[in-house]
Design an enzyme around this catalytic site. Structure first.
Site, PDB file in Angstrom:
ATOM      1  N   ALA B 546      -1.796   5.219   0.278  1.00 21.01           N
ATOM      2  CA  ALA B 546      -0.999   5.048  -1.357  1.00 21.01           C
ATOM      3  C   ALA B 546      -1.599   3.836  -1.666  1.00 21.01           C
ATOM      4  CB  ALA B 546       0.042   5.064  -0.368  1.00 21.01           C
ATOM      5  N   ARG B 683       5.404  -4.159  -0.201  1.00 24.09           N
ATOM      6  CA  ARG B 683       6.578  -4.034  -0.692  1.00 24.09           C
ATOM      7  C   ARG B 683       6.768  -2.245  -0.873  1.00 24.09           C
ATOM      8  NH1 ARG B 683       3.934  -3.332  -6.964  1.00 24.09           N
ATOM      9  NH2 ARG B 683       5.251  -2.403  -8.258  1.00 24.09           N
ATOM     10  N   PRO B 687      11.185   3.982  -1.809  1.00 22.19           N
ATOM     11  CA  PRO B 687      12.101   3.889  -1.170  1.00 22.19           C
ATOM     12  C   PRO B 687      12.715   5.185  -0.586  1.00 22.19           C
ATOM     13  CG  PRO B 687      12.765   2.538  -2.398  1.00 22.19           C
ATOM     14  CD  PRO B 687      11.580   3.255  -2.986  1.00 22.19           C
ATOM     15  N   LYS B 688      12.880   5.973  -1.203  1.00 19.36           N
ATOM     16  CA  LYS B 688      13.567   7.652  -1.020  1.00 19.36           C
ATOM     17  C   LYS B 688      12.653   7.685  -0.164  1.00 19.36           C
ATOM     18  CE  LYS B 688      15.531  11.409  -2.787  1.00 19.36           C
ATOM     19  NZ  LYS B 688      16.456  11.794  -4.033  1.00 19.36           N
ATOM     20  N   GLN B 693       9.130   8.832   5.833  1.00 21.09           N
ATOM     21  CA  GLN B 693       7.910   8.671   5.953  1.00 21.09           C
ATOM     22  C   GLN B 693       8.860   8.022   7.525  1.00 21.09           C
ATOM     23  OE1 GLN B 693       4.157   9.211   5.824  1.00 21.09           O
ATOM     24  NE2 GLN B 693       4.298   8.218   3.448  1.00 21.09           N
ATOM     25  N   LYS B 756       1.576  -2.587   1.725  1.00 20.69           N
ATOM     26  CA  LYS B 756       0.851  -2.025   3.094  1.00 20.69           C
ATOM     27  C   LYS B 756       1.531  -0.259   4.175  1.00 20.69           C
ATOM     28  CE  LYS B 756       2.725  -5.956   5.314  1.00 20.69           C
ATOM     29  NZ  LYS B 756       2.889  -6.719   6.350  1.00 20.69           N
ATOM     30  N   GLY B 757       0.941  -0.177   4.747  1.00 23.11           N
ATOM     31  CA  GLY B 757       1.488   0.514   5.606  1.00 23.11           C
ATOM     32  C   GLY B 757       2.760   1.828   5.578  1.00 23.11           C
ATOM     33  N   VAL B 758       3.270   2.630   5.141  1.00 23.35           N
ATOM     34  CA  VAL B 758       4.423   3.186   5.774  1.00 23.35           C
ATOM     35  C   VAL B 758       4.235   3.938   6.594  1.00 23.35           C
ATOM     36  CG1 VAL B 758       6.065   4.536   4.330  1.00 23.35           C
ATOM     37  CG2 VAL B 758       5.475   2.448   3.591  1.00 23.35           C
ATOM     38  N   GLU B 760       2.255   5.462   9.976  1.00 26.49           N
ATOM     39  CA  GLU B 760       2.400   5.267  10.882  1.00 26.49           C
ATOM     40  C   GLU B 760       3.271   4.344  11.907  1.00 26.49           C
ATOM     41  OE1 GLU B 760      -1.734   6.533  12.367  1.00 26.49           O
ATOM     42  OE2 GLU B 760      -2.201   5.717  10.513  1.00 26.49           O
TER      43      GLU B 760
END
Lengths: 162, 793
Positions: B546, B683, B687-688, B693, B756-758, B760
């Site tokens: 992303a 950031r 959000p949905k 995830q 940042k990463g979401v 994992e």
């Protein structure tokens, strides 16, 4: 080769005449022979629910059903759930609204199960929804959102029926 | 250092103050008053940060999203693989005569009737493959379940029957089947070890010591869409429809399999039915499909059966970790000594980097970690969500809980007492680390401070109640990528990228990004993904995609704004041609005179006026001066990947997981009753989708902790439970209410847009949180996953 057989199936209100190996499952008939791949193959052993369709209005695992078994019995797949002019079923819109899926691969089976679950009257509580939706695996773990979607669709369908 | 008494929080005071604030107040942190305010209500404004529904949702719920192998091709043949039933030795002979005689069978390929498949280059050597093994090239049996034949027939039914008719003669060999086999020969992976200070001395001198061993079972990714491929060879070129997290990598692997120029390979992956790390590399069955298609000059579809997805590719290897932690009586950690062992294939190396969390989570003056692999006769293990970080956090965060009880300290307080102000492994500053906020928010949401912390002290009827918590991290890796925007006279805007969307939300957030930066309605943006003919992208893996793509797309959008204004000022047919470049502004999808807000024209109107059907604009995040080779490397290998410490700052996602469990006192059955987690993923673009995830990771973590374990028959190496009935993954009824909280702030040092990463981070820390809760409930510390009832009673 195993014998082929002429079959006449009624899928989503349309008659389909097919010449199939008699061992062909309903799932493979849908995916490989009538180009309706919306019904998914997740395990081919009746363990995951991704292949759920309706036969005679009830939920059935199409991977454990031979195509020959449903001759003369109406079959509804995910492609046949919306109206002819493309309006989505309440369960389908609730799944979008609640983000009740991610990869989407188990989703057609979840939705077909959910429609039947509501019709069966098994949406009395969240726990009941969880129990009666537990035949459909979701590796993306969308379960909390699936429960919310089924709960919402169930009440909107009840309201519509009043 | 704050002393123990100050850190020990008085429960009554905490309840008065409000738990979250008090928890961090104890560590001297100031929180913004609205730091934990819930997400703002859904807004209609279609832009980054809003809760836009999944773009491809209407297609997926209608059964109209066509996944890779659902393409209808003329003259398709069906391939079914046959797998070895022995763990080691040699194949003496495969008698395929009965199978070949079956009407409808086209051919049977074995090492005796082989098709050449070249070895691909693995990622660690600069390629795109996750294993070197290529099937049917020799008679060597490496593991039970390896492909030893491909049967190709006119129909799936015939191929399946024929596959059952092969007669295989083996010469048995000695096998190593278990990580604990005394005959196994562990290998130290020295370069991946980390050490500072003197860990041994630090441990020897510690006032309080924890010395524990934690193990995890062999786990499988098992996405709902089985691994499968259609390969279609035509006139020296091949098109491969492959469920892939990385079409660029698959393309290079297919080119190597076939020994052809990569320009003659196209890989298409429109939708991916889950991957969780298992669809990054093109696995050996893809090679079989490709060479069979070239041999037969027709499309060949090879689908692994569900059982074959357990041995046609690997999941997370079993691990064993020893962890010693030394601390002073006030809770200050003085040393950590960590060593891990994980299974790998008998002739290939997969390292589960079990020190990834251990080395960064807490301040300690002394540290040592060593990683080892143990070759066994298994399919080459692979990546499963949070590889490295997941088992690392399991051992560390369980041991920290043990230390907390040894010290009679609250587990959250102990963590705060050992807060790392900088990355302890390299002394670099963090970019952002909202972990204290995560502890506070999670603790408040679950009611952490209201529990009785004594083990086996809480119950409801027959159920023993327990609370547990754990922290986690995931590194922010990044790879330069490119994107293209295509403007059409219809007003439609297309965004193009080779990246894939396996449910991660790529289609949606790219549409949101384009809408934001071009000022057009999100409904007018169409995103096309998953095709190597589209602009180059790194893999959908490592929680980077992303941020890679939104960064590249913003560059394209900026280029587009400049190009559109320039076109409006310069084209003789432009209605705004009378104005000079500085007199024009791009705003909300229109080009207008800077001084006259009403006098603008839309992008579509401009294109029509100047007689253009379409306008294509590219953007990328490649380094200036990047060569074509470097750009291709970003797309096809890990060579351009930047690690978490790029730029001498340390960038990670963080989480704090909290759970409540109920354990039946008599039967030991464990029910997770509530899960709460607070995440710092920077950031949040949507959000949905991010919440989905995170929840997804938490559900997978619950499965790992309580259910999932690959059983290997110690006589013949067979994976006994290679199906969804016997390898239990969570079902709907296993999953309680889950609450996820975002505590992140935009991190502009981490990525271009502050995310940042979401993907994992959601799974990291779940297992120790549940294990710690089971300890709190029962007083029993189970140090091996999964925590099943027979271990508890």
């Amino acid at each position: 080769m195993s014998a082929a057989r002429q079959l006449s199936l009624e899928i989503n209100g349309t008659r389909r005449d097919l010449n199939l190996d008699i061992r062909t499952t309903l799932l493979d008939a849908l995916r490989e022979h009538v180009d309706l791949p919306g019904t998914k193959k997740g395990c081919d052993h009746g363990q995951c629910g991704a292949c759920t369709v309706h036969v005679d209005g009830e939920r059935v695992l199409s991977c454990l059903t031979l195509a020959a078994q449903v001759e003369g019995r109406p079959v509804t797949t995910i492609e046949g759930l919306q109206t002819a002019d493309g309006v989505l079923h309440a369960v389908q819109t609730a799944f979008i609204e609640h983000d009740a899926f991610q990869c989407g691969y188990c989703t057609p089976g979840q939705i077909m199960s959910a429609v039947a679950c509501i019709r069966e009257g098994h949406t009395g509580s969240d726990d009941q929804i969880r129990e009666y939706m537990s035949g459909n695996l979701c590796r993306c773990g969308a379960y909390p959102h699936i429960v919310a979607a089924v709960r919402d669709a169930s009440s909107s369908l009840k309201e519509a029926a009043l | 250092m704050t002393n123990n008494k100050q850190l020990e929080l008085n429960r009554r005071t905490v309840m008065k103050l409000g738990a979250g604030v008090a928890a961090v107040a104890g560590a001297g942190v100031n929180l913004a008053p609205n730091a934990f305010a819930s997400e703002p209500a859904a807004t209609k404004a279609a832009s980054l940060g809003s809760r836009v529904s999944r773009a491809e949702g209407p297609l997926k719920v209608a059964g109209k999203a066509r996944y890779a192998i659902e393409q209808k091709l003329e003259n398709m043949a069906y391939g079914v693989t046959v797998q070895a039933t022995r763990p080691a030795g040699r194949i003496v002979n495969i008698d395929a005569s009965v199978a070949k005689a079956l009407p409808g069978v086209i051919d049977v390929y074995t090492f005796q009737n082989t098709l050449k498949i070249n070895k691909p280059t693995v990622y660690s050597k600069g390629g795109g493959a996750t294993e070197e093994f290529t099937p049917i090239q020799d008679d060597l049996v490496r593991f039970n379940g390896m492909h030893i034949a491909l049967v190709v027939a006119e129909t799936f039914e015939t191929a399946t029957e024929a596959a059952s008719l092969l007669k295989v003669d083996y010469e048995d060999g000695d096998a190593i089947l278990d990580i604990n086999d005394p005959e196994a020969k562990p290998m130290l992976i020295e370069p991946m070890g980390v050490a500072w200070g003197d860990a041994k001395v630090g441990l020897d001198n510690a006032e309080v010591k924890i010395d524990v061993t934690y193990t995890t079972a062999r786990e499988y990714n098992v996405p709902m869409e089985p691994h499968a491929t259609i390969a279609s060879w035509e006139n020296g070129k091949i098109t491969v429809w492959e469920p892939s997290q990385w079409v660029g990598g698959a393309r290079s692997v297919v080119a190597e399999f076939l020994g052809i120029d990569i320009e003659n390979v196209r890989v298409i992956s429109p939708y991916v039915g889950g991957g969780f790390g298992s669809k990054i590399g093109a696995h050996p069955h893809v090679g079989l499909a490709c060479v069979a298609s070239r041999q037969l000059n027709r499309p060949v579809k090879v689908s692994l059966t569900r059982p074959q997805t357990f041995t046609g590719l690997g999941g997370r290897p079993a691990t064993r970790q020893t962890l010693s932690i030394g601390a002073s009586k006030d809770g200050t950690i003085t040393s950590i000594v960590h060593e891990s062992w994980n299974e790998t294939a008998i002739d290939e190396v997969h390292v589960e980097a079990c020190n990834n969390v251990t080395k960064i989570m807490y301040a300690t003056p002394n540290f040592s970690s060593r990683l080892n692999v143990v070759p066994v006769n298994t399919v080459q293990p692979g990546w499963k969500r949070g590889p490295g970080e997941n088992p690392s956090a399991y051992a560390l965060e369980s041991a920290i809980d043990e230390l907390a009880y040894a010290l009679n300290m609250d587990p959250v307080t102990l963590r705060l007492a050992n807060w790392a102000d900088v990355d302890p492994s390299n002394n670099m500053p963090w970019t952002t680390r909202q972990l204290r906020e995560a502890y506070a928010a999670g603790a408040e949401a679950i009611g952490w401070w209201n529990r009785n912390p004594a083990p086996r002290s809480m119950r409801e009827g027959r159920e023993l109640i327990g609370y547990g918590m754990a922290a986690g991290s995931y590194p922010m890796i990044r790879t330069p990528s490119e994107a293209k925007i295509v403007f059409h006279t219809s007003g439609q805007v297309e965004v193009l990228s080779a990246a894939t969307d396996m449910g991660t939300g790529t289609y949606t957030i790219l549409a949101q990004t384009a809408a934001d930066y071009l000022g057009v309605p999100v409904e007018t943006v169409t995103v096309r993904l998953g095709d190597t003919s589209l602009p180059r992208s790194a893999l959908a893996g490592g929680s980077q995609q992303a941020n890679n793509l939104t960064g590249a797309l913003v560059k394209a959008a900026e280029n587009a704004r400049t190009a559109l204004v320039r076109l409006a000022a310069s084209d003789p047919k432009s209605p705004l041609q009378s104005l000079k470049l500085p007199e024009l502004t791009f705003e909300k999808g229109t080009i207008r005179p800077t001084r006259r807000p009403a006098g603008g024209i839309s992008i579509a109107e401009l294109l029509k006026a100047v007689g253009k059907d379409r306008l294509e604009i590219e953007g990328n995040t490649f380094a200036s001066g990047a060569t074509e080779d470097m750009k291709n490397a970003a797309d096809r290998s890990f060579a351009q990947l930047k690690g978490a410490t790029e730029g001498s700052v340390s960038a990670h996602s963080w989480c704090a997981q909290f759970v409540e469990v109920g354990v039946d006192e008599d039967f030991g059955t464990i029910r997770v009753k509530r899960m709460v987690a607070a995440f710092d993923s920077g950031r949040i673009f949507n959000p949905k989708l991010a919440e989905s995830q995170w929840i997804s990771g938490m559900v997978m973590g619950l499965g790992q902790t309580l259910l999932e374990e690959g059983y290997v028959d110690q006589r013949d190496g067979r994976t006994v439970n290679a199906n969804f009935a016997d390898y239990a993954i969570p079902v709907n009824a296993d999953i309680p209410e889950i609450q996820v909280i975002s505590v992140g702030i935009p991190d502009m040092q981490a990525t271009a847009l502050g995310g940042k990463g979401v993907g994992e981070i959601g799974v990291v820390g779940v297992a120790p949180a549940i294990g710690n809760a089971v300890f709190h409930a029962t007083g029993r510390r189970i140090r091996s996953l999964p925590i099943t009832l027979e271990k508890l009673v």
